[in-house]
Design a protein around this motif. Structure first.
Motif, PDB file in Angstrom:
ATOM      1  N   SER A  67      33.828  48.050  45.363  1.00 22.08           N
ATOM      2  CA  SER A  67      33.501  46.637  45.208  1.00 22.08           C
ATOM      3  C   SER A  67      34.397  45.869  46.179  1.00 22.08           C
ATOM      4  N   TRP A  68      34.057  44.608  46.405  1.00 22.51           N
ATOM      5  CA  TRP A  68      34.911  43.811  47.290  1.00 22.51           C
ATOM      6  C   TRP A  68      34.644  42.344  47.053  1.00 22.51           C
ATOM      7  N   ILE A  69      35.588  41.526  47.500  1.00 15.65           N
ATOM      8  CA  ILE A  69      35.385  40.082  47.486  1.00 15.65           C
ATOM      9  C   ILE A  69      35.651  39.545  48.884  1.00 15.65           C
ATOM     10  N   VAL A  70      35.096  38.386  49.145  1.00 16.97           N
ATOM     11  CA  VAL A  70      35.493  37.636  50.341  1.00 16.97           C
ATOM     12  C   VAL A  70      36.111  36.341  49.834  1.00 16.97           C
ATOM     13  N   ASN A  71      37.425  36.248  49.985  1.00 18.09           N
ATOM     14  CA  ASN A  71      38.132  35.113  49.404  1.00 18.09           C
ATOM     15  C   ASN A  71      38.139  33.908  50.346  1.00 18.09           C
TER      16      ASN A  71
ATOM     17  N   ALA B 142      44.488  36.027  41.746  1.00 17.50           N
ATOM     18  CA  ALA B 142      43.988  34.910  40.945  1.00 17.50           C
ATOM     19  C   ALA B 142      42.769  35.352  40.133  1.00 17.50           C
ATOM     20  N   PRO B 143      42.634  34.844  38.909  1.00 15.38           N
ATOM     21  CA  PRO B 143      41.491  35.260  38.083  1.00 15.38           C
ATOM     22  C   PRO B 143      40.121  35.135  38.760  1.00 15.38           C
ATOM     23  N   PRO B 144      39.840  34.079  39.528  1.00 15.78           N
ATOM     24  CA  PRO B 144      38.510  34.045  40.158  1.00 15.78           C
ATOM     25  C   PRO B 144      38.286  35.218  41.110  1.00 15.78           C
ATOM     26  N   GLN B 145      39.360  35.693  41.727  1.00 13.45           N
ATOM     27  CA  GLN B 145      39.237  36.844  42.623  1.00 13.45           C
ATOM     28  C   GLN B 145      38.921  38.108  41.825  1.00 13.45           C
ATOM     29  N   ALA B 200      35.597  32.721  45.736  1.00 13.33           N
ATOM     30  CA  ALA B 200      35.779  34.106  46.184  1.00 13.33           C
ATOM     31  C   ALA B 200      34.411  34.761  46.024  1.00 13.33           C
ATOM     32  N   GLU B 201      33.764  35.053  47.122  1.00 15.87           N
ATOM     33  CA  GLU B 201      32.425  35.649  47.044  1.00 15.87           C
ATOM     34  C   GLU B 201      32.498  36.925  46.228  1.00 15.87           C
ATOM     35  N   PRO B 202      31.560  37.098  45.292  1.00 12.72           N
ATOM     36  CA  PRO B 202      30.329  36.340  45.079  1.00 12.72           C
ATOM     37  C   PRO B 202      30.410  35.175  44.087  1.00 12.72           C
ATOM     38  N   LEU B 203      31.582  34.625  43.814  1.00 13.47           N
ATOM     39  CA  LEU B 203      31.664  33.501  42.884  1.00 13.47           C
ATOM     40  C   LEU B 203      31.846  32.175  43.619  1.00 13.47           C
ATOM     41  N   ARG B 204      31.127  31.181  43.143  1.00 17.48           N
ATOM     42  CA  ARG B 204      31.194  29.830  43.687  1.00 17.48           C
ATOM     43  C   ARG B 204      32.018  28.927  42.760  1.00 17.48           C
ATOM     44  N   LEU B 205      32.250  27.718  43.216  1.00 14.81           N
ATOM     45  CA  LEU B 205      32.987  26.750  42.399  1.00 14.81           C
ATOM     46  C   LEU B 205      32.358  26.601  41.019  1.00 14.81           C
ATOM     47  N   LEU B 206      31.009  26.513  40.973  1.00 15.90           N
ATOM     48  CA  LEU B 206      30.348  26.257  39.687  1.00 15.90           C
ATOM     49  C   LEU B 206      30.222  27.512  38.819  1.00 15.90           C
ATOM     50  N   ASP B 207      30.736  28.646  39.295  1.00 14.34           N
ATOM     51  CA  ASP B 207      30.903  29.814  38.425  1.00 14.34           C
ATOM     52  C   ASP B 207      32.204  29.740  37.641  1.00 14.34           C
ATOM     53  N   CYS B 208      33.091  28.835  38.019  1.00  9.31           N
ATOM     54  CA  CYS B 208      34.455  28.825  37.493  1.00  9.31           C
ATOM     55  C   CYS B 208      34.616  27.780  36.392  1.00  9.31           C
TER      56      CYS B 208
END
Lengths: 137, 385
Positions: A67-71, B142-145, B200-208
């Motif tokens: 898995s990975w993220i792009v921060n 960070a939790p969003p990551q 942090a892809e795949p999460l956007r601001l409105l996912d948080c």
């Protein structure tokens, strides 16, 4: 900003030998002397057979992206000049349940694909610290 | 027998939610505790126990108790941990009451999570949690990551889409529009969601979730005693905490299964109900993904079907399982778990106003599903009628 301003690892008494090996550009995991299970991060017991006997085993430093993220968000100023950056969760080739994290080296975050084969690379940050990062192979 | 229906929630109290409370976490705790006692028809003199959890971000019971002038503390809990232990605090209070160790416990959570201590790490260092050394040097702390990493794994394995995640954010905002104390009440569309910036892809601001200053408290006492107090009792039918895998260290590598899957059977067994009996669910929503994975792991849909299930409308107020009826952490505010319990209590009392789920008798309320620390916690609550 530079790599040297990143947060330093809080090395403890379990992890010190691992970080010292990384400093020598060697990637190690623990190997249970009794059942052979490989484990990471370092622990004083084998969670499978509960043996207290273990040694350090070299791994090839190859794996695949699980898995990975792009921060994008700057959560810490040290990374302000690095966004966007990719962080990978890498499944090592030696075992299905052996993972390491690291950032992507030598490639664009947009080029990461599921299962992408990667190779560990060692980046000397300063006189005391080396980090393990991952590049496509 | 376990803990089923032996303890009850007899009172609930809030402070206002904001981005800057302007006061200390001690003052927030006092305000929420007094409000909860008032709701229960009790006074400080009736309290003999306090319980909270914190991660170096709040005021402990042994400071709050003397500040309030509690005559004698017979038990307290100062639990380390964040959202994954939020419901364990109330479960342990139920255990203290059921064993006679305490008579009246006030559980509280008080945080200035925007103005003083931001969970995302912004403006502070890396949290001193185990195994952060293998992640933080790479800019991963960070939790969003962390939740972005788990979300990606679910997308890869099950084909979960951005639109499915977005349906959760859009639906909860619509719920918040009916909640006077929600911080975010303006409707959003799926287009708004898809246009919101990457965190942090795949999460956007409105996912948080929202970073919020505020406090919430609930009064826990025996079921018998609760029946003599001011508010209708809400029975604690199931209270479970535990788990096993630590995703923080990267062990237990399947990010698509949360610790909720491990505790759900024990929780339902203790309460004597199943997923089909849940009338309303307040599911920990630090991020949209945590809702999605809990829909699967608490048994409301098949594994991997959380995305289609959420997007089907099933979790809307008129659906089969209304979820996060107050807007959740995404839109009401983030008090680290306990405001989910408070909303479940309002739904079971039938006092939730415009957002009331008709005939709600059994509610599930859950904690962070165990990704960041190894374990989670949850309650099944029941109206006493």
């Amino acid at each position: 900003m530079s790599l040297g301003e990143r947060p330093r690892p809080q090395v403890d008494r379990d992890s010190a030998p691992w970080w010292e090996a990384v400093r020598r550009h060697e990637l190690l995991v623990q190997e249970c002397v009794d059942c052979g299970t490989l484990r990471f991060p370092p622990r004083a017991i084998c969670g499978r057979c509960r043996s207290r006997r273990s040694g350090w085993a070299p791994v090839r430093g190859t794996g695949r992206v699980a898995s990975w993220i792009v921060n994008h968000q700057v959560f810490m100023r040290a990374f302000a000049d690095e966004v966007p950056y990719a962080v990978l969760h890498v499944r090592l080739d030696e075992a299905d349940d052996l993972f390491m994290y690291g950032d992507l080296a030598g490639a664009d975050p947009a080029d990461v694909t599921p299962g992408m084969p990667v190779q560990a690379v060692f980046t000397d940050i300063d006189d005391d610290l080396t980090l393990v990062r991952w590049r496509p192979r | 027998m376990g803990l089923r229906d032996r303890a009850a929630i007899a009172g609930v109290g809030y402070t206002p939610f904001s981005k800057d409370s302007g006061v200390s976490t001690l003052t927030l705790a006092i305000d929420a505790i007094l409000a909860a006692l008032d709701d229960a028809g009790l006074s400080v003199d009736d309290v003999d126990a306090l319980a909270t959890h914190r991660v170096g971000d709040s005021t402990p019971p042994w400071v709050v108790a003397p500040a309030l002038g509690i005559p004698e503390v017979s038990w307290y809990l100062d639990q380390f941990g964040g959202g994954s232990v939020s419901h364990a605090v109330i479960g342990q209070a139920a255990m203290a009451v059921a064993t006679g160790v305490a008579r009246t416990v006030v559980c509280y959570r008080a945080i200035n999570a925007r103005s003083e201590f931001r969970m995302g790490g912004t403006g502070r260092g890396v949290a001193p949690v185990y195994d952060a050394q293998y992640q933080a040097p790479y800019g991963y702390f960070a939790p969003p990551q962390q939740f972005a990493m788990f979300t990606r794994a679910h997308m890869l394995k099950y084909g979960t889409t951005h639109e499915q995640l977005g349906s959760i954010a859009v639906g909860q905002r619509a719920n918040a529009a009916k909640n006077p104390q929600a911080l975010k009440r303006d409707p959003i569309t799926i287009e708004d969601y898809l246009a919101s910036r990457w965190i942090a892809e795949p999460l956007r601001l409105l996912d948080c979730c929202l970073e919020t200053d505020g406090a919430c408290a609930v009064v826990v006492t025996s079921a018998e005693r609760a029946r003599d107090l001011a508010a209708p009792p809400v029975l604690i039918s199931g209270a479970v905490w535990g788990g096993g895998d630590s995703f923080l260290s990267g062990q237990g590598g399947d990010f698509t299964v949360s610790e909720a899957a491990r505790i759900a059977p024990r929780l339902y067994a203790m309460a004597g109900v199943g997923p089909e009996d849940i009338d309303v669910a307040e599911l920990y929503d630090c991020f949209t993904y945590s809702v999605l994975v809990q829909l699967e792991d608490y048994g409301f849909c098949a594994k991997g079907e959380g995305g289609p299930y959420a997007a089907s409308g099933a979790i809307r107020p008129d659906g089969a399982l209304p979820v996060n009826t107050h807007g959740g952490f995404l839109s009401e505010g983030y008090v680290h778990g306990i405001n989910h319990v408070a909303e479940a209590v309002a739904q079971l009392r039938g006092t939730a106003g415009d957002r009331q789920v008709s005939g709600a008798e059994v509610a599930l309320s859950t904690a962070q599903p165990g990704y960041v620390l190894a374990g989670t916690s949850a309650l099944i609550l029941r109206a006493d009628r």
